[in-house]
Scaffold this active site. Structure first.
Site, PDB file in Angstrom:
ATOM      1  N   GLU A 433      54.321  15.651  26.845  1.00 52.22           N
ATOM      2  CA  GLU A 433      54.481  16.669  26.227  1.00 52.22           C
ATOM      3  C   GLU A 433      55.952  17.034  25.980  1.00 52.22           C
ATOM      4  O   GLU A 433      56.395  18.287  26.266  1.00 52.22           O
ATOM      5  CB  GLU A 433      53.750  17.905  26.910  1.00 52.22           C
ATOM      6  CG  GLU A 433      52.345  17.701  27.031  1.00 52.22           C
ATOM      7  CD  GLU A 433      51.625  18.942  27.830  1.00 52.22           C
ATOM      8  OE1 GLU A 433      52.122  19.842  28.045  1.00 52.22           O
ATOM      9  OE2 GLU A 433      50.213  19.142  27.707  1.00 52.22           O
ATOM     10  N   ASN A 484      46.641  15.482  25.206  1.00 52.87           N
ATOM     11  CA  ASN A 484      46.274  16.579  25.990  1.00 52.87           C
ATOM     12  C   ASN A 484      45.772  17.474  24.974  1.00 52.87           C
ATOM     13  O   ASN A 484      46.260  18.333  24.100  1.00 52.87           O
ATOM     14  CB  ASN A 484      47.619  17.064  26.622  1.00 52.87           C
ATOM     15  CG  ASN A 484      48.285  15.943  27.545  1.00 52.87           C
ATOM     16  OD1 ASN A 484      47.629  15.092  27.921  1.00 52.87           O
ATOM     17  ND2 ASN A 484      49.323  16.556  28.148  1.00 52.87           N
ATOM     18  N   TYR A 490      42.368  26.946  25.650  1.00 48.89           N
ATOM     19  CA  TYR A 490      43.659  27.932  25.049  1.00 48.89           C
ATOM     20  C   TYR A 490      43.138  28.163  23.694  1.00 48.89           C
ATOM     21  O   TYR A 490      42.788  27.202  22.944  1.00 48.89           O
ATOM     22  CB  TYR A 490      44.880  27.002  25.055  1.00 48.89           C
ATOM     23  CG  TYR A 490      45.320  26.936  26.376  1.00 48.89           C
ATOM     24  CD1 TYR A 490      45.817  27.602  26.932  1.00 48.89           C
ATOM     25  CD2 TYR A 490      45.561  25.464  26.776  1.00 48.89           C
ATOM     26  CE1 TYR A 490      46.420  27.545  28.393  1.00 48.89           C
ATOM     27  CE2 TYR A 490      46.087  25.110  28.013  1.00 48.89           C
ATOM     28  CZ  TYR A 490      46.283  26.237  28.681  1.00 48.89           C
ATOM     29  OH  TYR A 490      47.155  26.027  30.023  1.00 48.89           O
ATOM     30  N   TRP A 569      41.867  17.512  33.712  1.00 53.86           N
ATOM     31  CA  TRP A 569      43.136  18.149  34.399  1.00 53.86           C
ATOM     32  C   TRP A 569      42.398  19.285  35.335  1.00 53.86           C
ATOM     33  O   TRP A 569      41.973  20.091  34.615  1.00 53.86           O
ATOM     34  CB  TRP A 569      43.959  18.731  33.266  1.00 53.86           C
ATOM     35  CG  TRP A 569      45.033  19.332  33.863  1.00 53.86           C
ATOM     36  CD1 TRP A 569      45.377  20.520  34.452  1.00 53.86           C
ATOM     37  CD2 TRP A 569      46.483  18.655  34.316  1.00 53.86           C
ATOM     38  NE1 TRP A 569      46.653  20.781  35.017  1.00 53.86           N
ATOM     39  CE2 TRP A 569      47.091  19.574  35.082  1.00 53.86           C
ATOM     40  CE3 TRP A 569      46.831  17.244  34.120  1.00 53.86           C
ATOM     41  CZ2 TRP A 569      48.440  19.100  35.541  1.00 53.86           C
ATOM     42  CZ3 TRP A 569      48.151  17.007  34.693  1.00 53.86           C
ATOM     43  CH2 TRP A 569      48.919  17.970  35.214  1.00 53.86           C
ATOM     44  N   LYS A 590      43.244  24.640  37.592  1.00 51.31           N
ATOM     45  CA  LYS A 590      42.350  23.985  36.775  1.00 51.31           C
ATOM     46  C   LYS A 590      41.899  22.846  37.733  1.00 51.31           C
ATOM     47  O   LYS A 590      41.216  21.937  37.103  1.00 51.31           O
ATOM     48  CB  LYS A 590      43.063  23.424  35.291  1.00 51.31           C
ATOM     49  CG  LYS A 590      43.442  24.357  34.611  1.00 51.31           C
ATOM     50  CD  LYS A 590      44.251  23.844  33.203  1.00 51.31           C
ATOM     51  CE  LYS A 590      44.501  24.752  32.238  1.00 51.31           C
ATOM     52  NZ  LYS A 590      45.778  25.327  32.603  1.00 51.31           N
TER      53      LYS A 590
END
Length: 706
Positions: A433, A484, A490, A569, A590
């Site tokens: 990321e 991811n 989200y 995750w 999470k």
């Protein structure tokens, strides 16, 4: 003062020292000239003086550290502030210890070995600076042969976990626990020995270039060092031994070494009808025992590394292929072994416990994020049969300078050298990321890609991409892809995981890809049956929503054969001091299991029902103790055919398990306590729910609907 004197008859085993303020050691001739185990390793974990902050002259031998705290390793100075969400100390700290040596053998070499120090470590012995290591997660060594003296020796270490420009990680959604959080050792070898200074690696590297059921080609590369003042004839022997210790193949080569020379010795052999390392189905391990002999056939060094004979291919259409057969790789992201109040300063037993929980889940793969993990984790993965993705801490942010690129290249070389021999490792991760785009990002990723390809051409590379177009240039540098994706958690990510995966494969049919992360927050303190989508950054993360998220997500991707791996995750809640969400600050919730490892969430049992071959059943919503209505749904995760329900001792019959779920949608509760029990054969699970008409319900915020 207690003095440990080691005679040749003590066989040069690892020696556990007593916890003394001054560690006393006699470094004599550890083994007889013909001894079978001429290398020794002594732990230096107890006792160290510690000071948080910077101190002038603390590297000097006569510096007065008597008023400092006394600690034992592993140790982190963020144990009190790294998981509270209030900010944590990122800066320098000092460690000092005193080692008393009774005798020194001048025909031997001595090395100071650090299994990990975050993030930088400057090391002195007796006031002489040995050097600096930059990078918080790899093993590193210093040759201290010329620095040790008979009598007292002072070891001083300055560590620093600041956001130092030029050292990865510069970003990342996790706490960087500073300190000597892994063990420190004093290793002694003969002056003819397997090389110790190859990026912290074992000096013996084994690969299997060609493998099938009938035969396996085995290649061994050994680094051998002559620290003597004269040339030497050396014989290097690599014995391959099966699990019972029987020799099944031998490689032997004789080489001439000039004084001070480090040579690379190559050898190959073929093993007929090998017993393959076959993941969790059969994690069979051989050992490669490497001996170094001098011209008189006296043993001078011995190194043992694991060997798992297997072939791995990652394809764009069949997914991952292990030993010629498609292998549906599914598992978890494993941040690290952490514990409340200890952070990453944990024991091997803690790592073992984590790996057992992951094994009981039924996972067959682990992505070890976001940095190099302890050797214990890789060894456990070898023995349990997990396929591992492991990566360097190139996370979130890069620095444009040349020093940063050099640092991540170094960390990749260390990662590969130290984990090359673990059969569990199947891919090297370039990073995770990186939010920026542009030439500098591409330059750094391409440099790390080239470094990995040169250090180990036998394994592919992978990069975990997020937040930008699937085919962004930086996402296509690694050999295979990782994404991811958090659809359903989200809000800015629209769609479903399954639709995304099908679309990606259609657009890039020749690109192998994985789901490197997917997940949702879940608190065992937040209970709400049939909850709406929570606010990810808010204080309310119902456990039930997390479970529903994973039900949907797994069902969408489980039947897609071209996804070479998928990773939830995350296995365990992890420390991320910058987070302010869920039921407590400083924790990413999470995880399928709580941060303290005490509670497995409902989502854990959903995957266990899908992945584990062992019969199981689990009553969902068990922590939703107080009920608002007298009519409830009873839901069970299971991998058996039928489950029977009883309420308050009354048998309500059995129902079929459909896609790992058994459900009774309308069950009446009596006022007060209600005992709910489900059974299947010898399996059972029981909870008690309370229905109190007219009473307020504990555990729900006023703003949440019922």
């Amino acid at each position: 003062m207690l003095r440990n004197a080691f005679s040749p008859s003590k066989a040069c085993r690892d020696i556990v020292l007593p916890k003394l303020w001054i560690i006393a050691i006699a470094l004599v001739a550890w083994c007889s000239q013909a001894g079978a185990t001429p290398r020794s390793r002594i732990p230096l974990d107890a006792v160290w003086s510690f000071f948080k902050g910077d101190v002038p002259n603390a590297s000097r031998p006569r510096f007065d550290d008597t008023k400092w705290r006394h600690v034992t390793l592993p140790h982190t100075f963020n144990r009190a502030d790294g998981e509270g969400g209030n900010g944590y100390y990122r800066g320098p700290a000092w460690y000092r210890t005193h080692v008393r040596i009774g005798a020194i053998d001048h025909h031997r070499r001595y090395y100071l070995v650090f299994d990990g120090a975050a993030l930088t470590a400057d090391v002195w012995v007796n006031g002489r600076e040995l050097g600096r290591h930059e990078g918080g997660y790899a093993r590193f060594r210093f040759d201290v042969t010329g620095e040790l003296v008979v009598g007292s020796n002072t070891i001083a270490v300055r560590v620093d976990n600041s956001k130092t420009v030029g050292i990865a990680p510069l970003g990342g959604d996790f706490t960087v626990f500073g300190g000597l959080y892994r063990s420190v050792w004093l290793v002694s070898t003969d002056d003819l020995h397997v090389g110790m200074m190859d990026y912290g690696g074992p000096g013996v590297y084994v690969s299997t270039p060609a493998v099938n059921q009938r035969s396996a080609q085995i290649a061994v590369r050994t680094l051998v060092k002559n620290n003597r003042t004269a040339a030497e004839q050396v014989t290097v022997v690599n014995d391959i031994r099966d699990t019972a210790g029987h020799r099944v193949a031998t490689l032997s080569r004789r080489v001439s070494l000039a004084p001070g020379q480090l040579a690379t010795v190559y050898g190959t052999t073929e093993l007929a009808h090998p017993h393959l390392w076959d993941g969790i189905r059969d994690p069979y391990l051989y050992l490669v025992v490497t001996m170094v002999y001098d011209a008189r056939r006296h043993a001078r060094d011995r190194v043992v590394v694991p060997l798992g004979i297997r072939s791995v291919a990652i394809t764009p259409d069949r997914g991952l292929v292990l030993n010629g057969r498609p292998y549906a790789l599914h598992g978890v992201d494993y941040f690290a072994s952490e514990r409340p109040g200890r952070g990453t300063a944990v024991s091997d037993a803690d790592v073992d416990a984590d790996m057992k929980i992951i094994g009981d889940l039924g996972a067959n793969g682990i992505r070890m994020v976001h940095f190099q993990h302890s050797q214990r984790a890789y060894r456990d993965a070898d023995r349990q049969g997990f396929l591992v993705w492991t990566e360097i801490p190139l996370n979130g942010v890069i620095d444009q300078g040349a020093a940063f690129q050099a640092n991540v290249e170094q960390q990749m070389r260390e990662l590969i050298a130290q984990n090359y021999d673990h059969p569990s490792v199947i891919v090297w991760g370039l990073g995770n990321e990186i939010y920026a785009s542009g030439p500098d990002v591409l330059r750094v990723l391409r440099a790390v890609q080239a470094t990995a390809a040169k250090a180990d051409p036998t394994r592919p590379t992978v990069y975990a991409h997020c937040c930008q177009a699937d085919d962004a240039p930086k996402a296509m540098i690694a050999d295979v892809g990782g994404y991811n994706r958090y659809f359903g958690w989200y809000p800015d990510q629209k769609g479903t995981l399954g639709d995304w995966a099908r679309t990606f494969h259609a657009r890039h049919p020749h690109r192998a890809f994985s789901v490197s992360e997917y997940g949702a927050g879940g608190s065992i303190l937040d209970q709400q049956v049939d909850p709406p989508l929570p606010v990810p950054g808010g204080p309310w993360h119902p456990e039930q929503y997390q479970a529903l998220f994973h039900e949907r997500s797994w069902r969408e991707i489980r039947g897609l054969p071209y996804i070479w791996g998928s990773f939830v995750w995350v296995a365990f809640d992890e420390a991320s001091d910058g987070r302010h969400e869920g039921d407590r600050n400083g924790i990413n919730d999470k995880g399928l299991v709580t941060y303290d490892r005490a509670t497995k969430k409902d989502a854990y049992y959903w995957y266990q029902a899908n992945w584990s071959p062992r019969p199981m059943l689990h009553l969902c919503d068990s922590r939703s103790v107080y009920r608002r209505t007298d009519e409830v749904r009873v839901k069970v995760y299971s991998n058996v055919r039928r489950v029977r329900l009883s309420v308050n001792g009354v048998d309500l019959g059995s129902t079929a398990v459909n896609d790992h779920v058994a459900s009774w949608p309308r069950i009446r509760l009596q006022p007060g306590a209600n005992v709910i029990t489900v059974r299947s054969g010898s399996l059972s699970d029981t909870v008690t729910w309370r229905y109190e008409p007219g009473s307020p319900v504990v555990g729900f915020p006023a703003a949440q609907p019922g």
